[in-house]
Design an enzyme around this catalytic site. Structure first.
Site, short mmCIF file in Angstrom:
data_model
loop_
_atom_site.label_atom_id
_atom_site.label_comp_id
_atom_site.label_asym_id
_atom_site.label_seq_id
_atom_site.Cartn_x
_atom_site.Cartn_y
_atom_site.Cartn_z
N TYR A 144 -3.39 -0.85 4.53
CA TYR A 144 -4.10 -1.16 3.28
C TYR A 144 -3.09 -1.07 2.15
O TYR A 144 -2.32 -0.11 2.06
CB TYR A 144 -5.23 -0.16 3.05
N ASP A 239 5.43 0.23 1.52
CA ASP A 239 4.36 0.71 0.66
C ASP A 239 4.24 2.22 0.89
O ASP A 239 3.63 2.67 1.85
CB ASP A 239 3.05 -0.01 1.00
N LYS A 267 -0.33 7.21 -6.22
CA LYS A 267 -0.91 8.50 -5.83
C LYS A 267 -0.12 9.71 -6.35
O LYS A 267 -0.24 10.03 -7.53
CB LYS A 267 -1.14 8.51 -4.32
C1 PLP Z 1 -4.17 3.98 -2.02
C2 PLP Z 1 -3.24 2.96 -1.54
C3 PLP Z 1 -2.98 1.79 -2.25
C4 PLP Z 1 -3.78 1.39 -3.47
O1 PLP Z 1 -3.60 2.25 -4.52
P1 PLP Z 1 -4.73 2.28 -5.69
O2 PLP Z 1 -4.15 3.22 -6.68
O3 PLP Z 1 -5.98 2.72 -5.03
O4 PLP Z 1 -4.83 0.89 -6.21
C5 PLP Z 1 -1.98 0.95 -1.82
N1 PLP Z 1 -1.28 1.24 -0.71
C6 PLP Z 1 -1.50 2.36 0.01
C7 PLP Z 1 -0.67 2.64 1.20
C8 PLP Z 1 -2.50 3.25 -0.37
O5 PLP Z 1 -2.73 4.33 0.38
#
Ligand code: PLP
Length: 427
Positions: A144, A239, A267
């Site tokens: 994701y 990511d 995060k």
């Molecule tokens: C949470 C998450 C996102 C999205 O971040 P948001 O701040 O919710 O838009 C993207 N990539 C990964 C791996 C994530 O865990």
């Protein structure tokens, strides 16, 4: 457990917000029941509006690595807020957090701050495409990367938990250049590069997948990906929105010693305030406006409050031994939960990397989306509800990671394991 205030608040919220929530992952749909409305966080604990107190393993889905309402974070935030909340002009805090991030992740030579992980990955892909002059991207099933159109294909997190097909509203053209591969399968990637020579801009992945539960890369997988990318003139994009300061202080790239070309962050770097960032090699980042032609902007980007929360959080994390202690705590929890499952005769596969863990309700190893999807989600739902009844708040879906903070002490761990011993018997 009395949840009457949450019931009332949820009924009211549903009149105002779709599903009563602002993010589907909070809605308890995969486990049944209804979400609890939180009043406050205290270290390792969450307290709901009815006064129920829980050991928290959601931690706002990862960011709160120091625990809720950390005194130093709150004090520094108050001092920064007193000077104004946003300027629309540079402040030194952006450079300060940028340098701090780079000290943990040397692959980042320049950085741009944005407001969420979604923006970070979206911009990282625009950058990869701008730099290579190519359009196609490869992503992985069950990974994701936020909710940008081109990435909302066979995604993890709530997309997977709710069993949603690819979202309506995403035009076919938006995903026409998105190729989807199987996590931990190198041959599939090699075939895609062979099928589309000189067309693939980048491979984007969660180097430790955390949105289909926790799934580590096979030994040599990340190195193999990097080699394939570079052989074919494509960029490797990590990511690390979730894995940064979670699997290792330097992210998965430090844990496995593989430097990506571009990194997306979020995060933890916001310490609980909304932040994202992307960064990488200088020659790539120099594509970004205003020094380069790739446009990307943000009214609140680099917001002083968010920068401050990030600075204080990352600075606290530098305390010698703190991170190792968090990993030890995570291991204790993971082992204690696995032991409780064994005692109750419930087959689970426990995955853990650093301060992230996941109990999959399957007796098979979990290495990719199909093996994760094999889990007994009904059994998970019963376990989740029983844990909640016994004072432990986990993410309300099988395909989410659990997170541990510096505030999780032996009392929190003992409570959790005691709850698990009861909960697995209810499965
Ligand atoms: C949470 C998450 C996102 C999205 O971040 P948001 O701040 O919710 O838009 C993207 N990539 C990964 C791996 C994530 O865990």
């Amino acid at each position: 457990m009395n949840i009457s205030k949450s019931v009332e608040l949820f009924a009211e919220a549903q009149q105002v917000l779709p599903g009563g929530v602002d993010s589907p992952a909070r809605a308890f749909r995969p486990v049944g029941g209804q979400p609890l409305f939180m009043d406050r966080g205290e270290g390792a604990y969450l307290v709901d509006e009815d006064g129920n107190r829980f050991v928290d393993y959601v931690l706002s889905f990862g960011p709160l690595v120091l625990g809720h309402a950390h005194p130093k974070v709150l004090a520094d935030l108050a001092a920064t807020a007193a000077k104004g909340t946003s300027f629309g002009a540079p402040s030194k805090l952006e450079t300060q957090l940028g340098k701090l991030v780079m000290s943990f992740m040397p692959s980042i030579e320049m950085i741009r701050f944005v407001n969420s992980g979604t923006e970070a990955t979206m911009s990282a892909l625009r950058l990869a495409r701008a730099y290579t002059g190519r359009n196609k991207i490869i992503k992985f099933k069950g990974n994701y990367h936020g909710h940008a159109d081109m990435l909302l294909v066979q995604a993890g997190s709530a997309v997977a938990s709710l069993g949603l097909p690819d979202s309506p509203g995403v035009p076919p053209a938006a995903v026409a250049d998105t190729l989807v591969a199987q996590f931990n399968d190198l041959d599939g990637i090699a075939e895609m590069f062979a099928a589309f020579p000189d067309e693939i801009a980048c491979v984007i992945l969660e180097p430790v997948a955390g949105n289909m539960g926790v799934v580590p890369p096979n030994p040599g997988y990340l190195a193999g990906l990097k080699e394939l990318c570079h052989k074919h003139g494509a960029l490797l994009v990590f990511d690390e929105v979730m894995t940064g300061w979670r699997v290792h202080l330097g992210g998965a790239q430090t844990l496995y010693d593989i430097q990506p070309d571009i990194t997306a962050l979020g995060k933890v770097i916001g310490g609980g305030l909304p932040v994202g960032a992307y960064g990488g090699r200088k020659e790539i980042m120099q594509q970004v406006a205003p020094i380069g032609p790739m446009y990307q902007a943000g009214t609140l980007s680099g917001n002083p409050l968010a920068m401050q929360a990030g600075i204080t959080t990352l600075t606290e994390l530098q305390k010698p031994g703190l991170f190792d202690q968090m990993v030890e705590t995570t291991t204790k929890i993971a082992e204690g939960v696995a032991e409780a499952a064994a005692l109750a005769g419930v087959p689970i596969t426990q995955n853990q990397v650093g301060t992230m863990f996941c109990s999959f309700f399957t007796n098979q190893p979990v290495t990719d989306w199909p093996s994760a999807a094999n889990s007994d989600t009904d059994a998970f739902a019963r376990f989740f509800m029983a844990m909640l009844e016994n004072g432990v708040y986990m993410a309300p879906a099988q395909f989410e990671a659990g997170f541990v903070s510096a505030a999780h002490d032996s009392e929190a761990v003992d409570k959790t394991i005691a709850a698990a011993r009861v909960a697995f018997k209810a499965v």
